[in-house]
Every structure is written in C-alpha cells, then in structure tokens.
Write a protein that holds these residues in place. Structure first.
Motif, PDB file in Angstrom:
ATOM      1  N   UNK A   8      61.946 -88.981 -92.107  1.00 58.63           N
ATOM      2  CA  UNK A   8      61.001 -89.113 -91.004  1.00 58.63           C
ATOM      3  C   UNK A   8      61.398 -88.152 -89.897  1.00 58.63           C
ATOM      4  N   UNK A   9      60.427 -87.364 -89.489  1.00 58.88           N
ATOM      5  CA  UNK A   9      60.683 -86.406 -88.415  1.00 58.88           C
ATOM      6  C   UNK A   9      60.604 -87.124 -87.079  1.00 58.88           C
ATOM      7  N   UNK A  10      61.458 -86.743 -86.162  1.00 59.86           N
ATOM      8  CA  UNK A  10      61.386 -87.377 -84.844  1.00 59.86           C
ATOM      9  C   UNK A  10      60.093 -86.989 -84.138  1.00 59.86           C
ATOM     10  N   UNK A  11      59.603 -87.894 -83.321  1.00 52.93           N
ATOM     11  CA  UNK A  11      58.380 -87.660 -82.564  1.00 52.93           C
ATOM     12  C   UNK A  11      58.645 -86.598 -81.509  1.00 52.93           C
ATOM     13  N   UNK A  12      57.892 -85.504 -81.568  1.00 56.38           N
ATOM     14  CA  UNK A  12      58.130 -84.396 -80.646  1.00 56.38           C
ATOM     15  C   UNK A  12      57.450 -84.594 -79.296  1.00 56.38           C
ATOM     16  N   UNK A  13      56.626 -85.610 -79.179  1.00 52.76           N
ATOM     17  CA  UNK A  13      55.942 -85.856 -77.914  1.00 52.76           C
ATOM     18  C   UNK A  13      56.921 -86.393 -76.888  1.00 52.76           C
ATOM     19  N   UNK A  14      56.783 -85.867 -75.696  1.00 53.11           N
ATOM     20  CA  UNK A  14      57.618 -86.376 -74.617  1.00 53.11           C
ATOM     21  C   UNK A  14      56.965 -87.619 -74.037  1.00 53.11           C
ATOM     22  N   UNK A  15      57.765 -88.557 -73.671  1.00 53.63           N
ATOM     23  CA  UNK A  15      57.275 -89.793 -73.065  1.00 53.63           C
ATOM     24  C   UNK A  15      57.508 -89.709 -71.563  1.00 53.63           C
ATOM     25  N   UNK A  42      55.608 -78.698 -64.866  1.00 51.96           N
ATOM     26  CA  UNK A  42      55.988 -78.281 -66.209  1.00 51.96           C
ATOM     27  C   UNK A  42      55.315 -79.087 -67.307  1.00 51.96           C
ATOM     28  N   UNK A  43      54.100 -79.570 -67.035  1.00 53.14           N
ATOM     29  CA  UNK A  43      53.350 -80.316 -68.036  1.00 53.14           C
ATOM     30  C   UNK A  43      52.025 -79.616 -68.297  1.00 53.14           C
ATOM     31  N   UNK A  44      51.378 -79.989 -69.377  1.00 53.08           N
ATOM     32  CA  UNK A  44      50.091 -79.410 -69.728  1.00 53.08           C
ATOM     33  C   UNK A  44      49.035 -79.930 -68.753  1.00 53.08           C
TER      34      UNK A  44
END
Length: 106
Positions: A8-15, A42-44
C-alpha cells in the motif's frame, strides 16, 4: 511461485488542520487576491477556493445560496462596510492628543 500482496502506497495528500484552514481563510479575506494568499501559504489556489465555498455554504446553509451572485455581491459589500466602520472607530492620534493638552497660558 509465491504470491506477494501489493504494497500500500502512503497517501500523498497533505492534511490540513482546522486552525490552518481558518488562518488561510482569514488571510484570503484580508488579501486582495485569493491567488496571492494561496501562493503565500504554499497551497493550491483551487484548494483555497474550495475552502471558501465550504465556509460560505456552512454560513448560509446551502451551496446553491452561496453560489448566487447577488448573495456574493452583498457579502462583499458587507465586508467593505465593516472594514470602513472599523477604520472609523479607531481614534485619530493627532486630534485626540491635541484635545487632551491644556492650552498654553501666556
């Protein structure tokens, strides 16, 4: 041949926590541009726009009402008037200082 389970790949989304979101929304409100506020944090910018829509929907009760152009224009007008009121509430340092000084006796 042994079968291996896929890793399982780690979730790349920042919380982001609620405090960061609240600060980002305050900065976007005070800033002239939501895009500039997003760059500064520094966010979208789309993420910040989404947070603004969620906040408006929570305040007004529905997403359709939050998207209504008349409601949006009235909210902008209300914010402008509140800023003007806050500015006018502040004491003017030059006039307040002069009133408190006693007149010189000659």
């Amino acid at each position: 041949m042994a079968t291996t389970l896929p890793e399982q790949k780690p979730d790349k989304r920042r919380k982001y926590d609620d405090a960061f979101k609240a600060e980002a929304l305050r900065l976007a409100c005070e800033s002239r541009s939501t895009r500039a506020a997003a760059r500064q944090l520094g966010i979208n910018e789309k993420l910040l726009y989404r947070w603004q829509q969620q906040q408006a929907a929570a305040e007004l009760g529905s997403a359709e009402l939050a998207r209504d152009p008349e409601v949006r224009a009235l909210r902008v007008e209300l914010q402008r008037v509140q800023r003007e009121r806050d500015i006018l509430k502040k004491p003017w340092p030059s006039s307040a200082a002069r009133r408190r000084e006693p007149l010189p006796l000659y």
